[in-house]
Design an enzyme around this catalytic site. Sequence first.
Site, PDB file in Angstrom:
ATOM      1  N   HIS A  71       0.811  -1.218   0.000  1.00 19.27           N
ATOM      2  CA  HIS A  71       0.000   0.000   0.000  1.00 19.27           C
ATOM      3  C   HIS A  71       0.845   1.269   0.000  1.00 19.27           C
ATOM      4  O   HIS A  71       0.336   2.351  -0.281  1.00 19.27           O
ATOM      5  CB  HIS A  71      -0.981   0.004   1.184  1.00 19.27           C
ATOM      6  CG  HIS A  71      -0.356   0.257   2.523  1.00 19.27           C
ATOM      7  ND1 HIS A  71       0.049  -0.745   3.372  1.00 19.27           N
ATOM      8  CD2 HIS A  71      -0.080   1.421   3.171  1.00 19.27           C
ATOM      9  CE1 HIS A  71       0.538  -0.220   4.482  1.00 19.27           C
ATOM     10  NE2 HIS A  71       0.473   1.095   4.383  1.00 19.27           N
ATOM     11  N   ASP A 101      -0.068  -7.512   1.230  1.00 13.46           N
ATOM     12  CA  ASP A 101       0.457  -6.164   1.462  1.00 13.46           C
ATOM     13  C   ASP A 101       1.984  -6.139   1.463  1.00 13.46           C
ATOM     14  O   ASP A 101       2.610  -5.554   2.350  1.00 13.46           O
ATOM     15  CB  ASP A 101      -0.083  -5.583   2.773  1.00 13.46           C
ATOM     16  CG  ASP A 101       0.153  -4.078   2.872  1.00 13.46           C
ATOM     17  OD1 ASP A 101       0.267  -3.430   1.816  1.00 13.46           O
ATOM     18  OD2 ASP A 101       0.248  -3.561   4.002  1.00 13.46           O
ATOM     19  N   GLY A 177       3.853   5.935   8.834  1.00 10.76           N
ATOM     20  CA  GLY A 177       5.244   6.094   8.407  1.00 10.76           C
ATOM     21  C   GLY A 177       6.066   4.835   8.656  1.00 10.76           C
ATOM     22  O   GLY A 177       7.125   4.647   8.069  1.00 10.76           O
ATOM     23  N   ASN A 178       5.565   3.966   9.549  1.00  7.23           N
ATOM     24  CA  ASN A 178       6.231   2.685   9.795  1.00  7.23           C
ATOM     25  C   ASN A 178       5.935   1.655   8.701  1.00  7.23           C
ATOM     26  O   ASN A 178       6.667   0.666   8.559  1.00  7.23           O
ATOM     27  CB  ASN A 178       5.790   2.067  11.125  1.00  7.23           C
ATOM     28  CG  ASN A 178       6.580   2.565  12.309  1.00  7.23           C
ATOM     29  OD1 ASN A 178       6.025   3.156  13.237  1.00  7.23           O
ATOM     30  ND2 ASN A 178       7.878   2.331  12.304  1.00  7.23           N
ATOM     31  N   SER A 179       4.870   1.864   7.960  1.00  5.65           N
ATOM     32  CA  SER A 179       4.435   0.873   6.974  1.00  5.65           C
ATOM     33  C   SER A 179       5.568   0.467   6.042  1.00  5.65           C
ATOM     34  O   SER A 179       6.247   1.315   5.451  1.00  5.65           O
ATOM     35  CB  SER A 179       3.282   1.427   6.136  1.00  5.65           C
ATOM     36  OG  SER A 179       2.127   1.586   6.917  1.00  5.65           O
ATOM     37  N   GLY A 230      -0.076  -1.790 -11.907  1.00  2.00           N
ATOM     38  CA  GLY A 230      -0.313  -0.355 -11.829  1.00  2.00           C
ATOM     39  C   GLY A 230      -1.781  -0.026 -11.627  1.00  2.00           C
ATOM     40  O   GLY A 230      -2.182   1.139 -11.720  1.00  2.00           O
TER      41      GLY A 230
END
Length: 340
Positions: A71, A101, A177-179, A230
């Site tokens: 993601h 993911d 932001g950790n993803s 895409g």
Amino acid sequence: MKHLILTAIIAIPGILNSQSLSDLYKKVSPSVVVIQTKEEIEHSDGQVSYMGSQGSGVLISSQGEILTAAHVVNNAEHITVIFHDGKKFPAKVIRLATVADVALIKLVYFDNQYPVAELGDSDLADVGDDVFIIGAPFGLEHSLSKGIISGKSIEKTRMEGFTFAEFFQTDAAINHGNSGGPMFNSKGEVIGLVSYIVSESGGFDGIGFAATINVTKQLVVDSDKRRWTGINGVLVDKELAKLLNVPQPGGILIQSVVALSPAFMANLKGGNVPLRIGDQEINIGGDIILEVNDIPIISEENIITFFKSTYLMEKEERNSFKLKILRAGKVQEVILQFAE
């Protein structure tokens, strides 16, 4: 005196563990990267704007290959990777599996001066094992959080032996932001990639999830069978199919298409008219995928059947997929072509 000695002995393990974690952080932190992306947003009035976002990732090869969360990069028009010393490199998506993911991206050019993280065996990890996570929560680059594996969730298809997704639950702090950032074991090996949190407050409430590295390797590292198209799409259920006059009880409604991606080259179109259904907002007006390689997309089971079939294809067969789409009320066929 004996009491003092006993107190000192009890304190030593904590000091050693703290020092060990500090040493491990210094060793593996340079392999952790910040990933900045830019996504093009087309509005219903024809105007175009750009939205930036940030995640994390980890360098896994001397060829500049980096693992991150799907993601983080799925809709990105531009991807920039930033290392701990501030150097920036452009990157592109190589393979991606939204079902788990996870994604593999690669630097467009790379001077090979950074250490590569070692991938562990997530099957050996147990509930209660110590883990630590490095990432960029709220833009705080190379931030360290520590916890344990709280649980393990395995999702399999009805097809024997085919793992759909697998996640570690952890209480190590995870925030925006950790993803895509790595989860390390006590040896400094990557055993997971940060994916998402379960939260009532909007922040970290002590329940986070990371995709296991073994499934990540299966889907995007050790295999060239998982293609990045895409396409950002949503599954159409029976009710939505009726609303959109789809000639079957399901499909994939294309929300957006990344510029210069295989879907873009096939002239597939995303939607630009927002529609709210319950608490979910989607974009309609784009193409709806009805079939892929003659497999009708009418349920999650059919999508899984297609994923399974790609594992049985010869390499040449995976270089293009035949899509049947619904566009402006008419059914058309297009070929989705992948570069060698």
